[in-house]
Design a protein around this motif. Structure first.
Motif, PDB file in Angstrom:
ATOM      1  N   PHE A 186       0.836  -1.204   0.000  1.00  0.00           N
ATOM      2  CA  PHE A 186       0.000   0.000   0.000  1.00  0.00           C
ATOM      3  C   PHE A 186       0.872   1.255   0.000  1.00  0.00           C
ATOM      4  N   VAL A 187       1.896   1.245   0.834  1.00  0.00           N
ATOM      5  CA  VAL A 187       2.799   2.408   0.897  1.00  0.00           C
ATOM      6  C   VAL A 187       3.554   2.557  -0.429  1.00  0.00           C
ATOM      7  N   VAL A 191      -1.083  18.377   5.791  1.00  0.00           N
ATOM      8  CA  VAL A 191      -0.093  18.311   4.711  1.00  0.00           C
ATOM      9  C   VAL A 191      -0.734  17.771   3.424  1.00  0.00           C
ATOM     10  N   GLY A 192      -1.484  16.684   3.556  1.00  0.00           N
ATOM     11  CA  GLY A 192      -2.076  16.033   2.385  1.00  0.00           C
ATOM     12  C   GLY A 192      -3.005  16.948   1.599  1.00  0.00           C
ATOM     13  N   ALA A 234      -1.271  12.991  15.086  1.00  0.00           N
ATOM     14  CA  ALA A 234      -0.618  12.522  13.857  1.00  0.00           C
ATOM     15  C   ALA A 234      -1.582  12.611  12.678  1.00  0.00           C
ATOM     16  N   MET A 235      -2.820  12.225  12.934  1.00  0.00           N
ATOM     17  CA  MET A 235      -3.846  12.232  11.882  1.00  0.00           C
ATOM     18  C   MET A 235      -4.110  13.660  11.396  1.00  0.00           C
ATOM     19  N   VAL A 259       2.462  11.286   0.116  1.00  0.00           N
ATOM     20  CA  VAL A 259       3.610  10.596   0.718  1.00  0.00           C
ATOM     21  C   VAL A 259       4.197  11.442   1.855  1.00  0.00           C
ATOM     22  N   LEU A 260       4.258  12.773   1.649  1.00  0.00           N
ATOM     23  CA  LEU A 260       4.745  13.647   2.728  1.00  0.00           C
ATOM     24  C   LEU A 260       3.828  13.542   3.949  1.00  0.00           C
ATOM     25  N   ALA A 261       2.510  13.482   3.687  1.00  0.00           N
ATOM     26  CA  ALA A 261       1.538  13.348   4.782  1.00  0.00           C
ATOM     27  C   ALA A 261       1.785  12.051   5.543  1.00  0.00           C
ATOM     28  N   LEU A 262       2.029  10.993   4.796  1.00  0.00           N
ATOM     29  CA  LEU A 262       2.295   9.690   5.413  1.00  0.00           C
ATOM     30  C   LEU A 262       3.555   9.756   6.282  1.00  0.00           C
TER      31      LEU A 262
END
Lengths: 125, 253
Positions: free
Chosen positions: A98-99, B130-131, B123-124, B21-24
């Motif tokens: 998923f990532v 960011v997302g 975190a969420m 991806v940055l958000a993750l």
């Protein structure tokens, strides 16, 4: 049915089950993917001889394509209750793919869901 | 708008994917920091986080059926499309609820007493802040409804200014992140309450911001997302009403 939980005595047992989880995740999806491909070929042959069955065929294809959801959720919960490290292996594999998919979106440019209805006939969807 | 931020060797770098991806990354870093600060053991953080990712990915997809209609079913219900980078991950609302359910089931399976999942709340919010910048740059869903307000922005395909709805979302989440940081050590915000408050706050904001977004109306002039948020808010109200009643009964006996 009473589910019995495995007690892990050694690190090797945990690693072994974790690897089984990774393999099981792939095998389950491979089976469903092969079934999907098989059904797709079957549906094409069937529709060539009887185009009226298109609604039935598309419903059957859709149902089969969503079975992995049920199977994966069921297996993760079952192994979570019995052989915890297998479930962890399956979850870790899912999370890794998923990532990686999210990372691939950087160069692929994901489509918005508002227009996905129009993409459903495209190959690969 | 800049759906493609830049190119590297002819390969386009998409804003939506990059900010996702940055958000993750920032979300994971924040979760790791909070988990360590709360002395939440790795044996619990890892399985609960993995289950939350699993539940979140599935929830984000399934919610699309409710928000965008049954015509998306051939894609949404196809498990393999979760790993197709040409298709967006789905709805953040469905993702949050799916992640919550996934994390809850994992907590029960590992036999966790109480809930350390409050580490997820800031975190969420930070990840969403960011997302949403990526959503704005990608002009997702046409950004927002027409407006004459001074901060209206041009949108692709229209000759009027629109609400920068993803930026409202981002600004709210940044403020909400700061609020959750302030609340995180409050005695009443432990044992899962901070996460619940985090979700409730976002649901309330999302209900309001939907009025300036372009999502399709589902019923009574409300979008699917608003109906979803209302259901969440009603469920939370009932939960806390029950908790209060139980606490009062316990005091009385």
């Amino acid at each position: 049915m009473k589910l019995e939980r495995k007690t892990y005595a050694t690190r090797n047992q945990k690693v072994g089950d974790f690897v089984i989880g990774i393999a099981l995740w792939h095998v389950t999806l491979l089976i469903f993917w092969l079934l999907n491909v098989g059904l797709g070929i079957g549906v094409s042959v069937l529709l060539a001889s009887n185009p009226d069955l298109i609604a039935l065929a598309s419903t059957a294809t859709m149902l089969l394509s969503c079975l992995p959801f049920v199977a994966q959720i069921g297996l993760v919960i079952y192994f979570g209750l019995t052989r915890y490290w297998i479930a962890l292996g399956m979850l870790a594999t899912f999370a890794l793919y998923f990532v990686l998919t999210l990372c691939a979106m950087i160069i692929f440019g994901a489509a918005c869901f508002a227009i996905l209805g129009g993409l459903s006939g495209s190959p690969g969807f | 708008m800049h759906p493609i931020l830049f190119e590297i060797g002819g390969v386009p770098i998409y804003a939506h994917g990059l900010f996702l991806v940055l958000a993750l990354l920032v979300g994971t870093a924040m979760l790791g920091y909070e988990a360590r600060r709360r002395h939440w053991p790795r044996e619990e953080v890892v399985p609960i986080t993995l289950a939350a990712i699993f539940g979140g990915a599935i929830g984000a997809r399934l919610a699309i059926l409710f928000f965008n209609g049954w015509e998306t079913a051939p894609i949404v219900l196809n498990f393999f499309t979760i790993f197709d980078p040409r298709i967006g991950p789905g709805s953040i609302l469905g993702g949050v609820v799916g992640a919550y359910i996934g994390g809850y089931i994992a907590s029960r399976i590992i036999g966790k007493a109480g809930c350390a999942c409050d580490a997820f709340a800031p975190a969420m919010a930070l990840a969403m802040a960011v997302g949403r910048i990526g959503d704005f740059l990608a002009a997702e869903d046409g950004i927002g409804k027409p407006t004459n307000l001074p901060w209206g922005v041009p949108a692709p395909g229209v000759d009027y200014l629109v609400h920068p709805a993803p930026l409202y979302d981002s600004a709210f989440n940044l403020a909400w992140f700061a609020t959750l940081l302030l609340l995180r050590d409050h005695p009443q915000m432990q044992n899962g309450n901070l996460l619940k408050v985090g979700v409730i706050g976002y649901a309330a904001f999302r209900f309001l911001v939907e009025f300036v977004r372009n999502n399709p109306v589902l019923v009574l002039g409300l979008t699917g997302q608003q109906v979803f948020c209302l259901a969440l808010l009603v469920a939370a109200t009932l939960y806390y009403a029950r908790q209060n009643r139980n606490a009062r009964n316990a005091c009385a006996t």
